[in-house]
Write a protein that holds these residues in place. Sequence first.
Motif, mmCIF file in Angstrom:
data_model
loop_
_atom_site.group_PDB
_atom_site.id
_atom_site.type_symbol
_atom_site.label_atom_id
_atom_site.label_comp_id
_atom_site.label_asym_id
_atom_site.label_seq_id
_atom_site.Cartn_x
_atom_site.Cartn_y
_atom_site.Cartn_z
ATOM 1 N N THR A 34 0.844 -1.200 0.000
ATOM 2 C CA THR A 34 0.000 0.000 0.000
ATOM 3 C C THR A 34 0.881 1.252 0.000
ATOM 4 N N PHE A 35 1.954 1.201 0.790
ATOM 5 C CA PHE A 35 2.904 2.311 0.880
ATOM 6 C C PHE A 35 2.188 3.607 1.246
ATOM 7 N N ASP A 36 1.269 3.522 2.234
ATOM 8 C CA ASP A 36 0.558 4.724 2.670
ATOM 9 C C ASP A 36 1.398 5.432 3.728
ATOM 10 N N VAL A 37 1.430 6.741 3.715
ATOM 11 C CA VAL A 37 2.269 7.564 4.611
ATOM 12 C C VAL A 37 3.697 7.007 4.538
ATOM 13 N N PHE A 38 4.295 7.191 3.375
ATOM 14 C CA PHE A 38 5.575 6.554 3.028
ATOM 15 C C PHE A 38 6.643 6.791 4.105
ATOM 16 N N HIS A 39 7.299 5.723 4.521
ATOM 17 C CA HIS A 39 8.312 5.831 5.585
ATOM 18 C C HIS A 39 9.538 4.967 5.258
ATOM 19 N N VAL A 40 10.526 5.007 6.152
ATOM 20 C CA VAL A 40 11.820 4.382 5.853
ATOM 21 C C VAL A 40 11.726 2.852 5.770
ATOM 22 N N GLY A 41 10.758 2.250 6.465
ATOM 23 C CA GLY A 41 10.545 0.801 6.341
ATOM 24 C C GLY A 41 10.146 0.437 4.915
ATOM 25 N N HIS A 42 9.288 1.262 4.314
ATOM 26 C CA HIS A 42 8.901 1.066 2.911
ATOM 27 C C HIS A 42 10.127 1.223 2.006
ATOM 28 N N LEU A 43 10.900 2.273 2.255
ATOM 29 C CA LEU A 43 12.072 2.554 1.411
ATOM 30 C C LEU A 43 13.064 1.400 1.445
ATOM 31 N N ARG A 44 13.335 0.894 2.653
ATOM 32 C CA ARG A 44 14.310 -0.213 2.769
ATOM 33 C C ARG A 44 13.823 -1.445 2.027
ATOM 34 N N MET A 45 12.529 -1.716 2.124
ATOM 35 C CA MET A 45 11.982 -2.895 1.423
ATOM 36 C C MET A 45 12.179 -2.725 -0.087
ATOM 37 N N ILE A 46 11.903 -1.536 -0.599
ATOM 38 C CA ILE A 46 12.039 -1.288 -2.039
ATOM 39 C C ILE A 46 13.508 -1.375 -2.466
ATOM 40 N N GLU A 47 14.397 -0.827 -1.659
ATOM 41 C CA GLU A 47 15.821 -0.887 -2.004
ATOM 42 C C GLU A 47 16.329 -2.324 -2.014
ATOM 43 N N ARG A 48 15.912 -3.107 -1.008
ATOM 44 C CA ARG A 48 16.386 -4.496 -0.933
ATOM 45 C C ARG A 48 15.776 -5.334 -2.049
ATOM 46 N N ALA A 49 14.510 -5.076 -2.377
ATOM 47 C CA ALA A 49 13.876 -5.796 -3.499
ATOM 48 C C ALA A 49 14.632 -5.484 -4.787
ATOM 49 N N ALA A 50 14.937 -4.214 -5.011
ATOM 50 C CA ALA A 50 15.642 -3.804 -6.236
ATOM 51 C C ALA A 50 17.008 -4.478 -6.331
ATOM 52 N N TYR A 60 10.832 -13.799 0.908
ATOM 53 C CA TYR A 60 10.226 -13.009 1.978
ATOM 54 C C TYR A 60 11.351 -12.293 2.727
ATOM 55 N N LEU A 61 11.282 -10.970 2.800
ATOM 56 C CA LEU A 61 12.326 -10.203 3.488
ATOM 57 C C LEU A 61 11.802 -9.722 4.842
ATOM 58 N N SER A 62 12.703 -9.655 5.807
ATOM 59 C CA SER A 62 12.295 -9.201 7.135
ATOM 60 C C SER A 62 11.902 -7.730 7.098
ATOM 61 N N ARG A 63 10.897 -7.368 7.862
ATOM 62 C CA ARG A 63 10.433 -5.982 7.919
ATOM 63 C C ARG A 63 11.336 -5.164 8.837
ATOM 64 N N THR A 64 11.359 -3.851 8.613
ATOM 65 C CA THR A 64 12.085 -2.954 9.512
ATOM 66 C C THR A 64 11.305 -2.873 10.824
ATOM 67 N N PRO A 65 11.960 -3.152 11.959
ATOM 68 C CA PRO A 65 11.214 -3.164 13.221
ATOM 69 C C PRO A 65 10.754 -1.769 13.656
ATOM 70 N N ALA A 66 9.710 -1.740 14.434
ATOM 71 C CA ALA A 66 9.264 -0.555 15.183
ATOM 72 C C ALA A 66 8.844 0.633 14.329
#
Length: 134
Positions: free
Chosen positions: A12-28, A114-120
Amino acid sequence: MSEPRTVITFGTFDVFHVGHLRMIERAAGLGERLVVGVSADALNVRKKGREPVFSEQERLAIIAALRPVDGVFLEESLELKRDYIVEYGADVLVMGDDWAGRFDELKDVCEVVYLSRTPAISTTALIEKISGNG
Ligand code: C2G
């Protein structure tokens, strides 16, 4: 030389935050081309019972503007992953580990990681913090 690999991920990437960014960078980092399915507003209402803070057009625009992202599309249904993987020629499906095991049935069409999520950090926690309830 091996063929360039296309990676696909969803969110969904709603209220975009660094957890979203890290997931996208690692996927790329798992391939040469990254395509992102952004969950439609209607899908969110069905799935989470509320409208996202940012509309699907706004969320698509934000994700499309990120350097690691090569293409975006609207994810209309959770059940269409197989179709999207085939349509976009994806070699790898990347999901957060909150979905671990849920898409293993797609291993016949692509690799499933499956990649681990950014905690907290989460959109829900951010909304609560901003609204003074967190
Ligand atoms: N994410 C993360 N760390 C966080 C929060 C999110 O790594 N602290 C990742 C999620 O695992 C997901 C991506 O960021 O890979 C987008 O997160 P969400 O918008 O919460 O994704 P979701 O609503 O679960 O959408 O088809 C599946 C859905 O579209 C998934």
